[in-house]
Design a protein around this motif. Structure first.
Motif, short mmCIF file in Angstrom:
data_model
loop_
_atom_site.label_atom_id
_atom_site.label_comp_id
_atom_site.label_asym_id
_atom_site.label_seq_id
_atom_site.Cartn_x
_atom_site.Cartn_y
_atom_site.Cartn_z
N ASP A 12 -12.30 19.50 -18.59
CA ASP A 12 -13.70 19.85 -18.36
C ASP A 12 -13.70 21.18 -17.61
O ASP A 12 -13.48 21.22 -16.39
CB ASP A 12 -14.40 18.74 -17.57
CG ASP A 12 -15.89 19.01 -17.46
OD1 ASP A 12 -16.28 20.19 -17.53
OD2 ASP A 12 -16.65 18.04 -17.30
N TYR A 34 -16.28 15.13 -11.82
CA TYR A 34 -17.69 15.24 -12.22
C TYR A 34 -17.75 15.75 -13.66
O TYR A 34 -17.22 16.82 -13.97
CB TYR A 34 -18.45 16.21 -11.29
CG TYR A 34 -19.93 16.27 -11.62
CD1 TYR A 34 -20.72 15.12 -11.53
CD2 TYR A 34 -20.54 17.45 -12.03
CE1 TYR A 34 -22.08 15.16 -11.86
CE2 TYR A 34 -21.89 17.50 -12.34
CZ TYR A 34 -22.66 16.35 -12.26
OH TYR A 34 -23.99 16.38 -12.57
N HIS A 35 -18.38 14.96 -14.50
CA HIS A 35 -18.50 15.33 -15.90
C HIS A 35 -19.96 15.20 -16.35
O HIS A 35 -20.24 14.75 -17.45
CB HIS A 35 -17.56 14.48 -16.75
CG HIS A 35 -16.14 14.54 -16.28
ND1 HIS A 35 -15.38 15.70 -16.38
CD2 HIS A 35 -15.35 13.64 -15.65
CE1 HIS A 35 -14.19 15.48 -15.85
NE2 HIS A 35 -14.15 14.24 -15.40
N GLY A 36 -20.86 15.57 -15.46
CA GLY A 36 -22.26 15.52 -15.79
C GLY A 36 -22.83 14.13 -15.63
O GLY A 36 -22.22 13.24 -15.05
N LYS A 55 -21.19 26.45 -18.13
CA LYS A 55 -21.99 27.19 -17.16
C LYS A 55 -22.04 28.70 -17.34
O LYS A 55 -23.05 29.31 -17.09
CB LYS A 55 -21.48 26.87 -15.76
CG LYS A 55 -21.90 25.49 -15.31
CD LYS A 55 -21.55 25.25 -13.90
CE LYS A 55 -21.85 23.85 -13.44
NZ LYS A 55 -23.28 23.57 -13.25
N VAL A 87 -16.18 23.28 -17.29
CA VAL A 87 -17.56 23.74 -17.11
C VAL A 87 -17.68 24.70 -15.93
O VAL A 87 -18.43 25.67 -15.98
CB VAL A 87 -18.52 22.53 -17.02
CG1 VAL A 87 -19.88 22.92 -16.48
CG2 VAL A 87 -18.66 21.88 -18.40
N ILE A 88 -16.91 24.46 -14.88
CA ILE A 88 -16.88 25.42 -13.76
C ILE A 88 -15.70 26.38 -13.89
O ILE A 88 -15.83 27.58 -13.65
CB ILE A 88 -16.84 24.68 -12.41
CG1 ILE A 88 -18.22 24.05 -12.11
CG2 ILE A 88 -16.45 25.63 -11.27
CD1 ILE A 88 -18.31 23.27 -10.82
N GLU A 95 -11.15 17.82 -14.62
CA GLU A 95 -11.44 19.22 -14.40
C GLU A 95 -10.12 19.88 -13.97
O GLU A 95 -9.41 19.30 -13.12
CB GLU A 95 -12.45 19.39 -13.27
CG GLU A 95 -13.79 18.69 -13.50
CD GLU A 95 -14.46 18.32 -12.17
OE1 GLU A 95 -14.17 17.21 -11.65
OE2 GLU A 95 -15.24 19.13 -11.65
N SER A 99 -17.48 20.01 -8.34
CA SER A 99 -18.64 19.44 -7.65
C SER A 99 -18.26 18.56 -6.47
O SER A 99 -19.05 18.40 -5.54
CB SER A 99 -19.48 18.64 -8.64
OG SER A 99 -19.96 19.49 -9.64
N SER A 109 -25.39 21.79 -22.52
CA SER A 109 -25.13 21.58 -21.09
C SER A 109 -23.74 21.02 -20.92
O SER A 109 -23.10 20.57 -21.89
CB SER A 109 -26.13 20.57 -20.52
OG SER A 109 -25.90 19.29 -21.10
N GLY A 110 -23.30 20.99 -19.67
CA GLY A 110 -22.01 20.39 -19.38
C GLY A 110 -22.00 18.90 -19.63
O GLY A 110 -20.99 18.32 -20.06
N SER A 111 -23.13 18.24 -19.37
CA SER A 111 -23.20 16.79 -19.61
C SER A 111 -23.07 16.49 -21.10
O SER A 111 -22.38 15.55 -21.50
CB SER A 111 -24.54 16.25 -19.10
OG SER A 111 -24.67 16.47 -17.72
C1 LIG Z 1 -17.08 20.02 -14.44
C2 LIG Z 1 -18.51 19.78 -14.80
N1 LIG Z 1 -18.80 19.10 -15.91
C3 LIG Z 1 -20.06 18.87 -16.29
C4 LIG Z 1 -21.11 19.33 -15.54
C5 LIG Z 1 -22.51 19.02 -15.96
O1 LIG Z 1 -23.14 20.17 -16.40
P1 LIG Z 1 -24.72 20.15 -16.65
O2 LIG Z 1 -25.37 20.08 -15.31
O3 LIG Z 1 -24.94 21.45 -17.37
O4 LIG Z 1 -25.03 18.98 -17.50
C6 LIG Z 1 -20.86 20.06 -14.38
C7 LIG Z 1 -21.96 20.56 -13.55
O5 LIG Z 1 -21.80 20.97 -12.44
C8 LIG Z 1 -19.52 20.28 -14.00
O6 LIG Z 1 -19.23 20.95 -12.88
#
Ligand SMILES: Cc1ncc(COP(=O)(O)O)c(C=O)c1O
Length: 445
Positions: free
Chosen positions: A256, A151-153, A285, A258-259, A223, A228, A117-119
């Motif tokens: 980060d 946002y980093h989870g 993601k 993730v997006i 990011e 988010s 996961s991103g977290s």
């Molecule tokens: C930049 C970023 N990092 C981490 C996460 C967390 O990802 P996850 O929900 O898969 O843990 C998100 C989720 O939206 C995100 O946008």
């Protein structure tokens, strides 16, 4: 059957037992919005309504839903090797996927650690950064610098460096971190793409270095564009300055992605699109197109090499970290199939080709009632809405509910509405998203 009478094939659904994540459980359970199937860029409700997916699920299904190639790969893998131990033994697809991911990275990012996961990616990257400096003989470099609205989870490291207050306040203090200001400036309102004002905000990093001393700072994490918090593209020159200051003070830069990674920025990575390469990049993601959880932390080769050199005898574990499901066979099979689609259909190219249209559509709402700001980058965009006094989050929620009734799923969060169409979405569907949102804004009190 209506949404309110939620039921499954076997009878009425028990709505109480499931504690839903990031959801107003009481509201949802009094007004359930169930999704029971998907088809391309639409969700389908149990009563057969087609709902246009305005956020690619949760920013993760850019190739559209239910891709047969991915479904077949998962099914085939489940019949061949459902699980293999992630520690001390391996299975070929994890190695194949790691090499494949490396091929999408900017030069220098060469070693891939799998998470789910991103977290987990966030916390893994922070642990790599701290351990790296310890291995390099600089064990006091432990502090992290995040950014307001980041946002980093939701794991402890991620919320410490994150900058969204409500995600932190219930959970007590976590790892040592400090924060840069966010870059959401009033003078940048209604900018298309990257704003011109705000690169100077990166210089705050110099002030934080002066305060904490570089000998105590492990990494900066941002990011490339904040997602988010409502799609905040970086001011022109901002990421370049962060990179330069990190280099000057021997601080690792973590993106980060993730997006922003795997297509949403109109390139393979945000790093590629913005022309700035971090030392560590986090993904999650889009790698499997949302079909099976999988994330990755990709690091500079010399970071990996440092662990190998300092790792003691060859049989010793160099980095005591990992998850039972790191590089899960089903996830890797899904990832390989999804990356085939990513390449064959040139998904980043599709975004780049259509992002101007998306930008025109979302900025077409600039003069609608309640709209205080419009932002966009690649296939990501957001509206900031004027709050109802005393109820900052209510208007976006009400608008999203209106959209749901009209056959559109949009994400609402804080005072924003957020949009992230599938990369394969036709222009007519993109236009439809903003027609419905336009009606919703006009209808909103
Ligand atoms: C930049 C970023 N990092 C981490 C996460 C967390 O990802 P996850 O929900 O898969 O843990 C998100 C989720 O939206 C995100 O946008």
């Amino acid at each position: 059957m209506t949404d309110r009478q939620a039921s499954s094939a076997t009878g009425p659904l028990d709505l109480e037992t499931y504690w839903m994540p990031f959801t107003g459980n009481r509201e949802f359970k009094s007004n359930p919005r169930m999704i029971s199937a998907a088809d391309g860029v639409h969700f389908i409700t149990p009563d057969g309504r087609r709902i246009l997916d305005g956020l690619s699920g949760l920013w993760c299904c850019g190739a559209g839903h239910n891709r047969r190639e991915i479904a077949d790969a998962i099914a085939g893998q489940a019949r061949t090797l459902d699980y293999a131990p992630a520690f001390q033994f391996g299975h070929p697809k994890a190695f194949e996927l790691a090499s494949r991911i490396r091929g999408f990275m900017p030069e220098g990012l060469e070693r891939v650690f799998f998470v789910n996961s991103g977290s987990e990616a966030a916390d893994t990257s922070l642990k790599i950064a701290r351990a790296y400096w310890r291995q390099k003989g600089m064990p006091t470099k432990t502090r992290f610098i995040g950014r307001a609205k980041g946002y980093h989870g939701v794991n402890f490291g991620g919320i410490a460096v994150g900058g969204i207050g409500p995600n932190r306040k219930l959970f007590g203090s976590t790892v040592e971190s400090d924060h840069l200001s966010h870059t959401l400036l009033p003078e940048n309102r209604f900018t298309r793409g990257q704003p011109v004002h705000g690169a100077h905000l990166a210089d705050e990093l110099e002030e934080l270095v002066a305060l904490h001393d570089a000998s105590n700072i492990a990494a900066v994490i941002v990011e490339p564009f904040a997602g988010s918090a409502g799609v905040i593209p970086p001011p022109k020159g901002y990421l370049e300055r962060l990179r330069a200051i990190c280099d000057k003070h021997q601080i690792l830069l973590i993106f980060d992605e993730v997006i922003t990674g795997f297509g949403r920025s109109g390139a393979r990575t945000g790093a590629e699109r913005f022309g700035v390469t971090p030392d560590i990049a986090n993904f999650a993601k889009q790698i499997t197109n949302g079909a099976v959880p999988l994330g990755a932390v990709v690091v500079r080769r010399d970071i990996y090499d440092t662990f190998m050199e300092q790792g003691g005898p060859g049989y010793a574990v160099e980095f005591p970290h990992g998850y039972t499901y790191s590089g899960h066979p089903l996830a890797c099979a899904a990832g390989l199939a999804a990356l085939d689609i990513f390449e064959q259909e040139d998904l980043p190219g599709q975004v780049a080709a259509k992002e101007g249209f998306f930008e025109d559509c979302i900025h077409g709402l600039a003069n609608h009632p309640h709209v205080l700001d419009v932002r966009n980058f690649g296939f990501a965009g957001a509206l900031t809405l004027e709050s109802i006094p005393g109820e900052p989050a209510r208007r976006p929620y009400e608008i999203a509910m209106y959209c749901w009734q009209r056959g559109l799923y949009v994400r609402y969060g804080g005072d924003t509405l957020q949009f992230g169409p599938a990369f394969v979405m036709e222009k007519s569907d993109i236009a439809e998203i903003f027609n419905i949102v336009g009606d919703a804004l006009r209808a909103a009190a």
